[in-house]
Design a protein around this motif. Structure first.
Motif, PDB file in Angstrom:
ATOM      1  N   TYR A  99       0.679  -1.360   0.049  1.00  0.00           N
ATOM      2  CA  TYR A  99       0.170   0.317  -0.027  1.00  0.00           C
ATOM      3  C   TYR A  99       0.835   1.506   0.187  1.00  0.00           C
ATOM      4  O   TYR A  99       0.737   1.697  -0.913  1.00  0.00           O
ATOM      5  N   LEU A 100       1.897   1.376   0.807  1.00  0.00           N
ATOM      6  CA  LEU A 100       2.628   2.882   1.102  1.00  0.00           C
ATOM      7  C   LEU A 100       3.343   2.790  -0.323  1.00  0.00           C
ATOM      8  O   LEU A 100       3.985   3.708  -1.120  1.00  0.00           O
ATOM      9  N   ALA A 101       3.734   1.712  -1.236  1.00  0.00           N
ATOM     10  CA  ALA A 101       4.118   1.431  -2.320  1.00  0.00           C
ATOM     11  C   ALA A 101       3.416   2.093  -3.473  1.00  0.00           C
ATOM     12  O   ALA A 101       3.696   2.905  -4.422  1.00  0.00           O
ATOM     13  N   MET A 102       2.572   1.402  -3.328  1.00  0.00           N
ATOM     14  CA  MET A 102       1.724   2.068  -4.030  1.00  0.00           C
ATOM     15  C   MET A 102       1.038   3.903  -4.366  1.00  0.00           C
ATOM     16  O   MET A 102       0.772   4.390  -5.143  1.00  0.00           O
ATOM     17  N   LEU A 103       1.199   4.247  -2.823  1.00  0.00           N
ATOM     18  CA  LEU A 103       0.534   5.420  -2.076  1.00  0.00           C
ATOM     19  C   LEU A 103       1.494   6.416  -3.210  1.00  0.00           C
ATOM     20  O   LEU A 103       1.644   7.569  -4.007  1.00  0.00           O
ATOM     21  N   VAL A 104       2.843   5.535  -3.286  1.00  0.00           N
ATOM     22  CA  VAL A 104       4.001   6.973  -3.822  1.00  0.00           C
ATOM     23  C   VAL A 104       3.646   6.875  -5.442  1.00  0.00           C
ATOM     24  O   VAL A 104       4.460   7.723  -5.700  1.00  0.00           O
ATOM     25  N   LEU A 105       3.564   5.344  -6.099  1.00  0.00           N
ATOM     26  CA  LEU A 105       3.292   4.954  -7.278  1.00  0.00           C
ATOM     27  C   LEU A 105       1.804   6.556  -7.450  1.00  0.00           C
ATOM     28  O   LEU A 105       1.921   6.761  -8.479  1.00  0.00           O
ATOM     29  N   TRP A 106       1.291   6.424  -6.958  1.00  0.00           N
ATOM     30  CA  TRP A 106      -0.170   7.493  -7.116  1.00  0.00           C
ATOM     31  C   TRP A 106       0.678   8.957  -7.081  1.00  0.00           C
ATOM     32  O   TRP A 106      -0.575   9.463  -8.301  1.00  0.00           O
ATOM     33  N   GLU A 107       1.389   9.081  -6.001  1.00  0.00           N
ATOM     34  CA  GLU A 107       1.219  10.163  -6.940  1.00  0.00           C
ATOM     35  C   GLU A 107       2.705  10.861  -7.247  1.00  0.00           C
ATOM     36  O   GLU A 107       1.631  11.980  -7.843  1.00  0.00           O
ATOM     37  N   SER A 108       3.206   9.868  -7.809  1.00  0.00           N
ATOM     38  CA  SER A 108       5.011  10.402  -8.993  1.00  0.00           C
ATOM     39  C   SER A 108       4.805   8.965  -9.725  1.00  0.00           C
ATOM     40  O   SER A 108       5.608   8.016  -8.710  1.00  0.00           O
ATOM     41  N   ASP A 109       4.400   8.899 -10.683  1.00  0.00           N
ATOM     42  CA  ASP A 109       4.871   6.736 -11.651  1.00  0.00           C
ATOM     43  C   ASP A 109       5.439   7.398 -12.271  1.00  0.00           C
ATOM     44  O   ASP A 109       6.277   8.353 -12.175  1.00  0.00           O
ATOM     45  N   ASP A 110       6.366   6.113 -12.726  1.00  0.00           N
ATOM     46  CA  ASP A 110       7.821   6.231 -13.802  1.00  0.00           C
ATOM     47  C   ASP A 110       8.931   6.808 -12.538  1.00  0.00           C
ATOM     48  O   ASP A 110       9.240   7.236 -12.876  1.00  0.00           O
ATOM     49  N   LEU A 111       8.708   5.632 -10.810  1.00  0.00           N
ATOM     50  CA  LEU A 111      10.030   6.155 -10.190  1.00  0.00           C
ATOM     51  C   LEU A 111      10.724   4.843 -10.506  1.00  0.00           C
ATOM     52  O   LEU A 111      10.648   3.743 -10.846  1.00  0.00           O
ATOM     53  N   THR A 112      12.256   5.420 -10.384  1.00  0.00           N
ATOM     54  CA  THR A 112      13.435   4.300 -10.286  1.00  0.00           C
ATOM     55  C   THR A 112      13.160   3.576  -8.655  1.00  0.00           C
ATOM     56  O   THR A 112      12.331   3.962  -8.076  1.00  0.00           O
TER      57      THR A 112
END
Length: 149
Positions: A43-56
């Motif tokens: 869930y925490l990882a998805m929160l990061v991606l929902w904020e800013s997709d396409d991260l390393t």
């Protein structure tokens, strides 16, 4: 300035209150996240991606205060669930980018109810919750600064 003489009792330790509260928070999230098929770290990882997709992977690990070795199995599970895809960098193949898939983006909508559920479970008012979050963020920053010395 001399620090106070804190008693050496479990319930008087800030670390224990933070630790036990973190456990209780994770337990409160568990049934809510099970409906989405996610664990708390996912869930925490998805929160990061929902904020800013396409991260390393490295960027995500830094954002979550985790190491890359911890991120890899978590991201592999999210990929197996169809929520993310891992893509090697074009200019540097050592870099792995994490991108949301359509199902991963769609999961954001049902996840929107979770913060409100946790807020209600807290039994607190909004001002107190915001103050607590700010206090904890300052504590985290101070501890990070202390560790960097």
């Amino acid at each position: 300035m001399n620090p106070p003489d804190f008693p050496l009792e479990l319930d008087q330790q800030l670390c224990f209150v933070l630790y036990s509260t973190s456990l209780a928070m994770t337990k409160a999230y568990k049934p809510l996240l099970e409906k989405l098929g996610l664990t708390y770290p996912q869930y925490l990882a998805m929160l990061v991606l929902w904020e800013s997709d396409d991260l390393t992977v490295k960027e995500m690990a830094a954002r979550l205060s985790l190491d890359s070795a911890t991120m890899t199995p978590l991201l592999k599970r999210l990929e197996a669930q169809g929520y993310v895809e891992r893509v090697r960098g074009v200019e540097d193949e050592r870099q792995v980018y994490i991108r949301l898939t359509e199902p991963g983006r769609a999961l954001r909508q049902p996840a929107r109810a979770i913060p409100n559920e946790i807020y209600c479970a807290s039994g607190s008012d909004l001002d107190a919750m915001l103050r607590l979050r700010g206090d904890l963020a300052r504590l985290r920053a101070s501890l990070a600064q202390y560790l960097d010395q």
